[in-house]
Design an enzyme around this catalytic site. Sequence first.
Site, mmCIF file in Angstrom:
data_model
loop_
_atom_site.group_PDB
_atom_site.id
_atom_site.type_symbol
_atom_site.label_atom_id
_atom_site.label_comp_id
_atom_site.label_asym_id
_atom_site.label_seq_id
_atom_site.Cartn_x
_atom_site.Cartn_y
_atom_site.Cartn_z
ATOM 1 N N ARG A 276 0.802 -1.226 0.000
ATOM 2 C CA ARG A 276 0.000 0.000 0.000
ATOM 3 C C ARG A 276 0.832 1.273 0.000
ATOM 4 O O ARG A 276 0.550 2.214 -0.752
ATOM 5 C CB ARG A 276 -0.902 -0.009 1.240
ATOM 6 C CG ARG A 276 -1.942 1.098 1.259
ATOM 7 C CD ARG A 276 -2.633 1.192 2.629
ATOM 8 N NE ARG A 276 -2.963 -0.083 3.199
ATOM 9 C CZ ARG A 276 -4.146 -0.698 3.061
ATOM 10 N NH1 ARG A 276 -5.103 -0.108 2.384
ATOM 11 N NH2 ARG A 276 -4.359 -1.875 3.619
ATOM 12 N N TYR A 316 -14.660 -2.948 3.528
ATOM 13 C CA TYR A 316 -14.082 -2.557 4.828
ATOM 14 C C TYR A 316 -14.695 -1.273 5.374
ATOM 15 O O TYR A 316 -14.194 -0.738 6.357
ATOM 16 C CB TYR A 316 -12.573 -2.282 4.697
ATOM 17 C CG TYR A 316 -11.775 -3.310 3.954
ATOM 18 C CD1 TYR A 316 -11.617 -4.597 4.456
ATOM 19 C CD2 TYR A 316 -11.157 -2.989 2.745
ATOM 20 C CE1 TYR A 316 -10.863 -5.532 3.779
ATOM 21 C CE2 TYR A 316 -10.399 -3.921 2.064
ATOM 22 C CZ TYR A 316 -10.252 -5.189 2.585
ATOM 23 O OH TYR A 316 -9.507 -6.110 1.907
ATOM 24 N N CYS A 342 -26.345 -3.589 -8.337
ATOM 25 C CA CYS A 342 -27.598 -3.807 -7.613
ATOM 26 C C CYS A 342 -27.371 -4.322 -6.204
ATOM 27 O O CYS A 342 -27.690 -5.469 -5.882
ATOM 28 C CB CYS A 342 -28.467 -4.772 -8.399
ATOM 29 S SG CYS A 342 -28.729 -4.147 -10.050
ATOM 30 N N GLU A 343 -26.781 -3.515 -5.365
ATOM 31 C CA GLU A 343 -26.552 -3.849 -3.960
ATOM 32 C C GLU A 343 -26.536 -2.549 -3.185
ATOM 33 O O GLU A 343 -25.919 -1.581 -3.628
ATOM 34 C CB GLU A 343 -25.169 -4.490 -3.760
ATOM 35 C CG GLU A 343 -24.984 -5.789 -4.459
ATOM 36 C CD GLU A 343 -24.431 -6.881 -3.556
ATOM 37 O OE1 GLU A 343 -24.483 -6.754 -2.314
ATOM 38 O OE2 GLU A 343 -23.960 -7.862 -4.129
ATOM 39 N N TYR A 370 -4.873 -1.980 -3.834
ATOM 40 C CA TYR A 370 -6.049 -2.815 -3.581
ATOM 41 C C TYR A 370 -7.307 -2.249 -4.235
ATOM 42 O O TYR A 370 -8.405 -2.366 -3.702
ATOM 43 C CB TYR A 370 -6.238 -3.010 -2.059
ATOM 44 C CG TYR A 370 -4.999 -3.555 -1.392
ATOM 45 C CD1 TYR A 370 -4.575 -4.848 -1.645
ATOM 46 C CD2 TYR A 370 -4.226 -2.759 -0.536
ATOM 47 C CE1 TYR A 370 -3.409 -5.350 -1.059
ATOM 48 C CE2 TYR A 370 -3.064 -3.251 0.058
ATOM 49 C CZ TYR A 370 -2.667 -4.545 -0.211
ATOM 50 O OH TYR A 370 -1.527 -5.034 0.372
HETATM 51 N N1 LLP Z 1 3.306 -9.110 3.021
HETATM 52 C C1 LLP Z 1 2.315 -9.974 3.271
HETATM 53 C C2 LLP Z 1 2.637 -11.344 3.666
HETATM 54 C C3 LLP Z 1 0.962 -9.546 3.166
HETATM 55 O O1 LLP Z 1 -0.006 -10.400 3.434
HETATM 56 C C4 LLP Z 1 0.678 -8.214 2.785
HETATM 57 C C5 LLP Z 1 -0.709 -7.743 2.648
HETATM 58 C C6 LLP Z 1 1.756 -7.360 2.501
HETATM 59 C C7 LLP Z 1 3.063 -7.831 2.645
HETATM 60 C C8 LLP Z 1 1.570 -5.928 2.076
HETATM 61 O O2 LLP Z 1 0.953 -5.158 3.061
HETATM 62 P P1 LLP Z 1 0.786 -3.577 2.865
HETATM 63 O O3 LLP Z 1 2.154 -2.960 2.891
HETATM 64 O O4 LLP Z 1 0.084 -3.355 1.585
HETATM 65 O O5 LLP Z 1 -0.045 -3.163 4.028
HETATM 66 N N2 LLP Z 1 -7.119 -5.510 0.745
HETATM 67 C C9 LLP Z 1 -6.782 -4.832 1.975
HETATM 68 C C10 LLP Z 1 -5.339 -5.046 2.376
HETATM 69 C C11 LLP Z 1 -4.945 -6.506 2.499
HETATM 70 C C12 LLP Z 1 -3.491 -6.713 2.830
HETATM 71 C C13 LLP Z 1 -3.111 -8.146 2.706
HETATM 72 N N3 LLP Z 1 -1.729 -8.443 2.919
HETATM 73 C C14 LLP Z 1 -7.133 -3.357 1.822
HETATM 74 O O6 LLP Z 1 -7.615 -2.958 0.767
HETATM 75 O O7 LLP Z 1 -6.977 -2.587 2.754
#
Ligand code: LLP
Length: 414
Positions: A276, A316, A342-343, A370
């Site tokens: 992210r 979320y 449609c939700e 994401y």
């Molecule tokens: N490493 C692993 C093992 C992970 O599972 C994840 C994210 C990352 C790194 C990267 O994390 P970040 O730096 O992006 O926080 N869909 C959700 C976020 C799910 C994150 C899953 N794992 C959202 O839209 O907020």
Amino acid sequence: MTFFTHRDGQLCVEGVPLGRIAESCGTPCYVYSRAALEAAYHAYDQSLARRDHLVCYAVKANSNLAILNIFARLGSGFDIVSGGELARVLKAGGDPRKIVFSGVGKTVAEIRAALEAGILCFNIESASELTRLNRIAGEMGKIAPVSLRVNPDVDAQTHPYIATGLKENKFGVPFEDALALYRAAAGMPNLLVHGIDCHIGSQLTEIPPFVAALQKLLGLVDQLDASGIKISQIDIGGGLGIRYRDETPPPVAEYIKALSVCLGDRKQRILLEPGRSLVGNTGILLTRVEYLKHGAERNFAVVDAAMNDLMRPALYDAWHDIQPVRPRQGTTRRYEVVGPVCETGDFLGHDRELHLEEGDLVAIISAGAYGMSMSSNYNTRGRATEVMVAGEEFHVIRSRETFEQMIATEKILP
Ligand code: LLP
């Protein structure tokens, strides 16, 4: 968001007005800034300059080939969680020796493909996975480099769906079991114990949980060292948050500094898996107002992007800023900004004060992470176009999905 500014009354990405992109590519459309991507990567790379390090971009955050290729050219590594992501990284020119493979459910086929490619490391999440990997590596006549993903049992204080470092989560091996598992791994002939890994959650806006997790990891590294198991790589995972609304996540440099203090003069190679914080604020979702419905109770702005394009608000209850591309003067109204799906859960923003007219373009902000990677074809909506801006130019990096592409693998019974 210095790469996203208003010029002549219109929101621009770098030197390109969003109106121009909408005219040429239609909407909905994800628009990214190349300069913003590069700046985000450099923030990590430079903060870590004094240590042996590898930034492994978490591909799941946004897996478009052009984005992977930009990171690959900058020297980035990659954190993958599937055979599909492995294939994407290779296709985009990523170096297999800079790939770490995370995830609780690696299949035999995925493990084989990763061994074939010669990846840097498998982040192991269970005892069974260790045994499976040892067996497959043996069959292939290879030695598999492994890290154990240890669950440090710290509270990341984030949304429960994206917290991963608590005992009750499915991720990693329990801290108490780690030592025994390392011993087991060290005794398996086709594995090479390489490192240690953790990832405690996503969208963390405070430093202390990261430090707590790292301290627990380092304690274990020392214990392992004392029992003759040398760890040469410490992977601290991803998880640093970004500002969507009023969050105040620490700047990357501050976060790295805190980790660095904790690491002291240790010589191990440091890995990070940011997703992210590398891409979230480098992209927006451009959409057009189709209809305005003004009612006694509520006003709705129905736009042409929906939950299938950007799932985060529906899934979320995530907040994304919504900005008109050409802000209008005059009184605003309070809108529910919704899509055509449609939700009732198909919304992009609640209670937004906006002055809108039908046909206006609006930008959903902070949609680089994401967004597209979680999109779907729900309601048989083709996936959005993706565009990369570089200076005064823009390039389509993924064309709008057509109906024919959507149904290409479906069949009617004879
Ligand atoms: N490493 C692993 C093992 C992970 O599972 C994840 C994210 C990352 C790194 C990267 O994390 P970040 O730096 O992006 O926080 N869909 C959700 C976020 C799910 C994150 C899953 N794992 C959202 O839209 O907020």
